[in-house]
Structure formats: C-alpha cells, structure tokens
Design an enzyme around this catalytic site. Structure first.
Site, mmCIF file in Angstrom:
data_model
loop_
_atom_site.group_PDB
_atom_site.id
_atom_site.type_symbol
_atom_site.label_atom_id
_atom_site.label_comp_id
_atom_site.label_asym_id
_atom_site.label_seq_id
_atom_site.Cartn_x
_atom_site.Cartn_y
_atom_site.Cartn_z
ATOM 1 N N SER A 110 11.150 0.504 8.415
ATOM 2 C CA SER A 110 10.609 -0.772 7.953
ATOM 3 C C SER A 110 11.565 -1.881 8.344
ATOM 4 O O SER A 110 12.789 -1.700 8.284
ATOM 5 C CB SER A 110 10.421 -0.759 6.430
ATOM 6 O OG SER A 110 10.035 -2.033 5.959
ATOM 7 N N ARG A 111 11.020 -3.022 8.725
ATOM 8 C CA ARG A 111 11.873 -4.144 9.108
ATOM 9 C C ARG A 111 12.518 -4.812 7.907
ATOM 10 O O ARG A 111 13.575 -5.438 8.029
ATOM 11 C CB ARG A 111 11.059 -5.175 9.894
ATOM 12 C CG ARG A 111 10.669 -4.739 11.292
ATOM 13 C CD ARG A 111 9.835 -5.808 11.987
ATOM 14 N NE ARG A 111 8.561 -6.015 11.302
ATOM 15 C CZ ARG A 111 7.669 -6.945 11.640
ATOM 16 N NH1 ARG A 111 7.936 -7.785 12.628
ATOM 17 N NH2 ARG A 111 6.538 -7.057 10.988
ATOM 18 N N ILE A 136 0.830 -1.204 0.000
ATOM 19 C CA ILE A 136 0.000 0.000 0.000
ATOM 20 C C ILE A 136 0.864 1.254 0.000
ATOM 21 O O ILE A 136 0.525 2.261 -0.622
ATOM 22 C CB ILE A 136 -0.993 -0.004 1.190
ATOM 23 C CG1 ILE A 136 -2.049 1.090 1.009
ATOM 24 C CG2 ILE A 136 -0.267 0.168 2.519
ATOM 25 C CD1 ILE A 136 -2.965 0.897 -0.167
ATOM 26 N N ASP A 184 -10.903 -6.079 6.105
ATOM 27 C CA ASP A 184 -9.888 -5.104 5.697
ATOM 28 C C ASP A 184 -10.372 -4.349 4.455
ATOM 29 O O ASP A 184 -10.360 -3.112 4.452
ATOM 30 C CB ASP A 184 -8.547 -5.783 5.456
ATOM 31 C CG ASP A 184 -7.468 -4.794 5.067
ATOM 32 O OD1 ASP A 184 -6.891 -4.157 5.964
ATOM 33 O OD2 ASP A 184 -7.213 -4.637 3.855
ATOM 34 N N LYS A 189 -5.923 2.905 7.068
ATOM 35 C CA LYS A 189 -7.083 2.197 7.612
ATOM 36 C C LYS A 189 -6.798 0.701 7.698
ATOM 37 O O LYS A 189 -5.980 0.190 6.906
ATOM 38 C CB LYS A 189 -8.332 2.466 6.775
ATOM 39 C CG LYS A 189 -8.266 1.941 5.324
ATOM 40 C CD LYS A 189 -8.668 0.483 5.243
ATOM 41 C CE LYS A 189 -8.312 -0.125 3.911
ATOM 42 N NZ LYS A 189 -8.455 -1.594 3.890
#
Length: 308
Positions: free
Chosen positions: A37-38, A15, A169, A91
């Site tokens: 970010s991992r 996303i 979702d 969201k």
C-alpha cells in the site's frame, strides 16, 4: 492437512479493513504474510509500497488479493500472474473489458487461478432466489440501488474520475445479482447518466434492459441520504419476489421473509481457496459488460458541481 495459502493483500483502504481483513483472519485456509500500500500498513505484517516489492520481499507468497481501485489494477494483477501467483480481484475486476480478458488469458497460460469476485452474489438470499426463479416466467424486474457516496466512499475522489465507475461502483453489485439469478441474459436497450460538472463518472443513472421478454429497469443514485436502498423486485407468474438490503433478505409470495447474517467475504475467500486447490479460475465479466454498454449508449447529462 494442507498448509494455509500464503497471501499478500494489495491496498489497505476502507474495503480491505471492513471486509477483507476480518474474512482472512477468520479463515484458516489463508495466512496473511505481507501487504502492499502506498499510504497504509498493518501492525505486525511486513509492509511494502507496491506489489513488485512485496513479491520480491521473500515472503513465500502463493496468492494475492487486490483491493485497489480498478484503474491501475491490471498492471498489479499482471505482475502477480507473471510471478506465478494466484490472483483474487475486488469488484469491478478491472477498468476495461480488454484488461480482464487479457488477464484471464495470461492466468490460463501461467496455470494460475484468477478469481473475479462479485461479493453481492454471496449475500444469503441470492442463491435461494435463483433457485426459486429457475422455473418461473419472469414478467418484469425493478432494480433500485441508492446509497450515499459520502458515507460509503468518504473523500474518495478516484471514484468520480475516469475509470472510477461513479455510481456504477455500487450499481454493478445489483447487476452482478441480476445476471446471477435471472434465467435469461440481460441486454441493455437504453440508458441515461448524470455526471457532475468537472467530473468524469456519474452520480446517477438509469438503465432500461430486457431479460427474455421481461422489461428490466435499474435506477442508481449516489446521493441517497437517510435509509439506504438496495432492492430488486421481480414479478413472475407465481407472484413477486423481492430481494432487499443488497440480497441479504428474501421475500417470497405468501412466505415469511428469510434473513441471514452477512457472510459475503468469508464465502469469497472460501471460494478462492477451492479454486486454488482445484487449479481452476472463475472469471465472469457479464456485470462489467453491462456497465461498459451503459457508457457506450447512455444519454450523458451534466449536472452541478459535486464536492465531498
């Protein structure tokens, strides 16, 4: 002229790459100065493994945009709020209602903006639909939201885990539109959901709701192949209104269809900038409340094993 808001982006997944990054790049009101970010990073942008190190990295951050899954997002948002940063949430805004209510209170206490985004509300036809419905009698509403989990969430095991929301979702997008355009509140009467064996979140669900005197039915399916369906039909005393393709196309009785380009995420970032400038927040939890109600009331049915 005011300077661009120095923004940190948390979560560099699908996303973020598909929607957030193009919107940020095109908006002169924001400057992307760091990421967290991992597993991923962006060329030319300072990268960190978590939000804590990103905030401590000396980038002069003013705001963060969280694109991570809802489970665990509360802790990330809290760190940012406590650091005095404005926060924009993808969201669904959090894994639970209690989390988002607490974040709203903490943001208010720190004097920073909290923005719970509902991108489907920014689809081109949603606001015209709301205005058209404002003085109409609503007789019935039919929501059909069916898409392919393997196409839109390939290999994303988290979405069927506890706190992942499953078919809600995408389904919460429909609920975000409905709660925006219907003149009367939405209340849940009954529901069922189908959960694959060994999973915690549903692949299909149906909600029976009401808005004033009107019956509202929502059908959600995460296994739709072929053409994808994101439609809302509303019967009124002036005929039937139809929103299709996730709110981008409007069909009104006796009129040609209205269609416009996708500007959902650019509109969200423009709204975020407005909120930061005004010192306000926008925290609407109604779509999340309906999903929480569904998990409370639904008849839960176990179905066969699902694998990506």
């Amino acid at each position: 002229m005011t300077s661009a808001i120095r923004l940190g982006l948390v979560g560099i997944g699908k996303i973020a790459r598909d929607q957030h990054l193009p919107a940020i790049e095109a908006d002169a009101g924001f400057e992307l100065v760091a990421t967290a970010s991992r597993h991923a990073q962006l060329e030319g942008i300072p990268a960190h493994s978590d939000v804590e190190s990103m905030i401590a990295g000396g980038h002069g951050l003013e705001a963060v945009s969280l694109c991570t899954p809802p489970d665990g997002r509360y802790e990330q948002a809290l760190v940012a709020i406590e650091a005095g940063l404005h926060v924009m949430l993808e969201k669904p805004p959090a894994a639970t209602l209690s989390e988002i209510v607490d974040l709203a209170e903490r943001a208010r206490g720190k004097g920073v903006t909290l923005f719970t985004t509902w991108h489907s509300r920014e689809a081109a036809a949603v606001e015209p639909a709301r205005l058209w419905l404002a003085d109409k009698r609503i007789d019935a509403v039919r929501i059909t939201w069916k898409e392919d989990i393997r196409r839109w969430h390939p290999g994303q095991e988290w979405i069927l885990a506890a706190g992942g929301f499953g078919v809600f979702d995408p389904g919460i997008n429909a609920l975000s539109i409905a709660t925006r355009i219907l003149p009367q509140p939405l209340l849940l009467d009954s529901a069922w959901m189908e959960v694959p064996q060994g999973r915690a979140s549903p692949l299909a669900a149906q909600l029976e709701m009401r808005s004033g005197e009107a019956a509202v039915t929502a059908e959600f399916d995460f296994l739709q192949t072929g053409p994808q369906t994101w439609d809302i039909e509303i019967d009124t005393d002036a005929g039937t209104l139809r929103l299709s393709m996730g709110g981008s196309i409007l069909h009104l009785p006796g009129e040609p269809e209205r269609k416009a380009p996708d500007r959902e995420y650019p509109r969200l970032y423009a709204r975020f900038a407005e909120l930061v400038a005004s010192g306000g927040s926008d925290v609407d939890i109604r779509p999340l409340q309906l999903v929480a109600d569904a998990f409370l009331l639904a008849d839960r049915r176990t179905t066969s094993v699902f694998a990506f």
